[in-house]
Design a protein around this motif. Sequence first.
Motif, PDB file in Angstrom:
ATOM      1  N   ALA A 123      26.896  48.989  43.224  1.00 44.56           N
ATOM      2  CA  ALA A 123      27.558  48.584  42.351  1.00 44.56           C
ATOM      3  C   ALA A 123      28.736  47.576  43.026  1.00 44.56           C
ATOM      4  O   ALA A 123      29.125  46.521  42.353  1.00 44.56           O
ATOM      5  N   GLN A 124      29.028  47.823  44.177  1.00 46.20           N
ATOM      6  CA  GLN A 124      30.035  46.796  44.922  1.00 46.20           C
ATOM      7  C   GLN A 124      29.465  45.302  45.038  1.00 46.20           C
ATOM      8  O   GLN A 124      29.982  44.266  44.835  1.00 46.20           O
ATOM      9  N   SER A 125      28.093  45.311  45.312  1.00 46.96           N
ATOM     10  CA  SER A 125      27.385  43.949  45.258  1.00 46.96           C
ATOM     11  C   SER A 125      27.252  43.255  44.000  1.00 46.96           C
ATOM     12  O   SER A 125      27.617  42.252  43.990  1.00 46.96           O
ATOM     13  N   TYR A 126      26.963  44.101  43.186  1.00 50.71           N
ATOM     14  CA  TYR A 126      26.991  43.802  41.667  1.00 50.71           C
ATOM     15  C   TYR A 126      28.354  42.913  41.316  1.00 50.71           C
ATOM     16  O   TYR A 126      28.186  42.102  40.574  1.00 50.71           O
ATOM     17  N   VAL A 127      29.473  43.969  41.747  1.00 51.54           N
ATOM     18  CA  VAL A 127      30.798  43.239  41.357  1.00 51.54           C
ATOM     19  C   VAL A 127      31.110  41.950  42.181  1.00 51.54           C
ATOM     20  O   VAL A 127      31.661  40.988  41.520  1.00 51.54           O
ATOM     21  N   GLY A 128      30.396  41.939  43.330  1.00 52.41           N
ATOM     22  CA  GLY A 128      30.671  40.528  44.005  1.00 52.41           C
ATOM     23  C   GLY A 128      29.946  39.370  43.412  1.00 52.41           C
ATOM     24  O   GLY A 128      30.131  38.431  43.327  1.00 52.41           O
ATOM     25  N   ASP A 129      28.812  39.762  42.844  1.00 47.79           N
ATOM     26  CA  ASP A 129      27.906  38.847  42.107  1.00 47.79           C
ATOM     27  C   ASP A 129      28.685  38.280  40.857  1.00 47.79           C
ATOM     28  O   ASP A 129      28.308  37.204  40.753  1.00 47.79           O
ATOM     29  N   ILE A 130      29.113  39.162  40.082  1.00 41.58           N
ATOM     30  CA  ILE A 130      29.832  38.552  39.025  1.00 41.58           C
ATOM     31  C   ILE A 130      31.241  38.181  38.960  1.00 41.58           C
ATOM     32  O   ILE A 130      31.736  37.748  37.872  1.00 41.58           O
ATOM     33  N   PRO A 132      34.412  36.020  39.526  1.00 47.72           N
ATOM     34  CA  PRO A 132      34.707  34.505  39.536  1.00 47.72           C
ATOM     35  C   PRO A 132      35.504  34.250  40.896  1.00 47.72           C
ATOM     36  O   PRO A 132      36.176  34.849  41.381  1.00 47.72           O
ATOM     37  N   GLU A 133      34.801  32.917  41.129  1.00 46.44           N
ATOM     38  CA  GLU A 133      35.694  32.503  42.549  1.00 46.44           C
ATOM     39  C   GLU A 133      36.984  32.492  42.352  1.00 46.44           C
ATOM     40  O   GLU A 133      37.648  32.016  41.460  1.00 46.44           O
ATOM     41  N   GLY A 134      37.787  32.787  43.494  1.00 46.90           N
ATOM     42  CA  GLY A 134      39.205  32.854  43.519  1.00 46.90           C
ATOM     43  C   GLY A 134      39.652  34.194  43.107  1.00 46.90           C
ATOM     44  O   GLY A 134      40.918  34.417  43.131  1.00 46.90           O
ATOM     45  N   SER A 135      39.125  35.100  42.589  1.00 52.98           N
ATOM     46  CA  SER A 135      39.445  36.504  42.041  1.00 52.98           C
ATOM     47  C   SER A 135      38.941  37.539  42.896  1.00 52.98           C
ATOM     48  O   SER A 135      38.949  38.682  42.597  1.00 52.98           O
ATOM     49  N   GLU A 136      38.364  37.234  43.906  1.00 53.01           N
ATOM     50  CA  GLU A 136      37.442  38.390  44.916  1.00 53.01           C
ATOM     51  C   GLU A 136      38.614  39.473  45.125  1.00 53.01           C
ATOM     52  O   GLU A 136      38.118  40.629  44.842  1.00 53.01           O
ATOM     53  N   GLY A 137      39.556  39.239  45.711  1.00 52.64           N
ATOM     54  CA  GLY A 137      40.460  40.396  46.113  1.00 52.64           C
ATOM     55  C   GLY A 137      41.022  41.187  44.955  1.00 52.64           C
ATOM     56  O   GLY A 137      41.006  42.459  45.020  1.00 52.64           O
ATOM     57  N   THR A 138      41.355  40.477  43.941  1.00 55.61           N
ATOM     58  CA  THR A 138      41.904  41.133  42.585  1.00 55.61           C
ATOM     59  C   THR A 138      40.677  42.215  42.071  1.00 55.61           C
ATOM     60  O   THR A 138      40.945  43.381  42.101  1.00 55.61           O
ATOM     61  N   THR A 140      37.773  42.893  43.363  1.00 56.86           N
ATOM     62  CA  THR A 140      37.307  44.203  44.243  1.00 56.86           C
ATOM     63  C   THR A 140      38.197  45.246  44.243  1.00 56.86           C
ATOM     64  O   THR A 140      37.375  46.370  44.440  1.00 56.86           O
ATOM     65  N   ASN A 141      39.517  45.026  44.533  1.00 54.31           N
ATOM     66  CA  ASN A 141      40.450  46.042  44.634  1.00 54.31           C
ATOM     67  C   ASN A 141      40.616  46.730  43.318  1.00 54.31           C
ATOM     68  O   ASN A 141      40.729  47.926  43.301  1.00 54.31           O
ATOM     69  N   LEU A 142      40.531  46.199  42.216  1.00 53.31           N
ATOM     70  CA  LEU A 142      40.378  46.866  40.946  1.00 53.31           C
ATOM     71  C   LEU A 142      39.236  47.734  40.984  1.00 53.31           C
ATOM     72  O   LEU A 142      39.457  49.052  40.440  1.00 53.31           O
ATOM     73  N   PHE A 143      38.110  47.318  41.387  1.00 53.95           N
ATOM     74  CA  PHE A 143      36.757  48.247  41.722  1.00 53.95           C
ATOM     75  C   PHE A 143      37.147  49.662  42.249  1.00 53.95           C
ATOM     76  O   PHE A 143      36.618  50.528  41.983  1.00 53.95           O
ATOM     77  N   TYR A 144      37.854  49.397  43.327  1.00 55.50           N
ATOM     78  CA  TYR A 144      37.979  50.456  44.411  1.00 55.50           C
ATOM     79  C   TYR A 144      38.796  51.521  43.547  1.00 55.50           C
ATOM     80  O   TYR A 144      38.650  52.549  44.133  1.00 55.50           O
ATOM     81  N   VAL A 145      39.687  51.256  42.605  1.00 58.37           N
ATOM     82  CA  VAL A 145      40.330  52.112  41.753  1.00 58.37           C
ATOM     83  C   VAL A 145      39.258  53.299  41.369  1.00 58.37           C
ATOM     84  O   VAL A 145      39.429  54.400  41.380  1.00 58.37           O
ATOM     85  N   SER A 146      38.066  52.726  40.749  1.00 56.48           N
ATOM     86  CA  SER A 146      37.088  53.843  40.423  1.00 56.48           C
ATOM     87  C   SER A 146      36.698  54.684  41.468  1.00 56.48           C
ATOM     88  O   SER A 146      36.319  55.704  41.321  1.00 56.48           O
ATOM     89  N   LEU A 147      36.347  54.110  42.492  1.00 58.15           N
ATOM     90  CA  LEU A 147      35.807  54.630  43.830  1.00 58.15           C
ATOM     91  C   LEU A 147      36.673  55.920  44.157  1.00 58.15           C
ATOM     92  O   LEU A 147      36.556  56.995  44.438  1.00 58.15           O
ATOM     93  N   PHE A 148      38.046  55.479  44.545  1.00 58.35           N
ATOM     94  CA  PHE A 148      38.891  56.249  45.175  1.00 58.35           C
ATOM     95  C   PHE A 148      39.531  57.162  44.109  1.00 58.35           C
ATOM     96  O   PHE A 148      40.029  58.327  44.545  1.00 58.35           O
ATOM     97  N   GLY A 149      39.466  56.651  42.903  1.00 54.74           N
ATOM     98  CA  GLY A 149      40.092  57.479  41.699  1.00 54.74           C
ATOM     99  C   GLY A 149      39.267  58.754  41.609  1.00 54.74           C
ATOM    100  O   GLY A 149      39.671  59.995  41.385  1.00 54.74           O
ATOM    101  N   GLY A 150      37.893  58.487  41.608  1.00 55.00           N
ATOM    102  CA  GLY A 150      37.070  59.752  41.390  1.00 55.00           C
ATOM    103  C   GLY A 150      37.048  60.830  42.790  1.00 55.00           C
ATOM    104  O   GLY A 150      36.910  61.947  42.551  1.00 55.00           O
ATOM    105  N   ILE A 151      37.284  60.102  43.731  1.00 55.05           N
ATOM    106  CA  ILE A 151      37.295  60.942  45.275  1.00 55.05           C
ATOM    107  C   ILE A 151      38.581  61.728  45.016  1.00 55.05           C
ATOM    108  O   ILE A 151      38.707  62.849  45.463  1.00 55.05           O
TER     109      ILE A 151
END
Length: 177
Positions: A123-130, A132-138, A140-151
């Motif tokens: 899923a992380q790789s998929y997020v990286g694939d989709i 947009p250039e210049g938004s990677e940090g924003t 990716t870290n938004l995606f981590y909310v799902s990961l660490f929120g679940g944990i």
Amino acid sequence: MVSGDTVTESGVRGAFIGLFIATGAAMLGFGLIEPIMPLYAESLGASSLMLGVIFAGFAVTRGIFAPIMGRLSDRYGRKRILLAGLGLYVLLSAAYILANSPLTLTAVRASQGLASVMVTPIAQSYVGDITPEGSEGTITNLFYVSLFGGIAVGPTLGGYLNDHYGLSMPFYVMAAL
């Protein structure tokens, strides 16, 4: 992605939301069983050493299969591997309930490591694939909310379910997720 292309932006947004939900559900399910795993293993007769082996099995399997699953997702597509991993998660949730010995529980836990490596890093790789250039940090870290929120939520919810509905309930909820 071309700015103003609402179809593409909408498709990317939908894919991100799906990945966010899938990862959050998988990690919530993982977290649900963390506080009860020692209780469950002991109820099956596991020693402290065996409990360590049960927990280690998850990480060892992830370590072994991570490069393989990454290569397969590059070759055959992330969606296929991700969906197979989620399906495996459901089956393994039932297998936890059916485990009748520490050895069986070890096999199930190790298999969950395989399912996990088919979901979260893919899923992380998929997020990286989709992204947009210049938004990677924003993004990716938004995606981590799902990961660490679940944990973060999972262990408390798992403890609550165990206390109020019994040792099997967190596994049923994990399967439902």
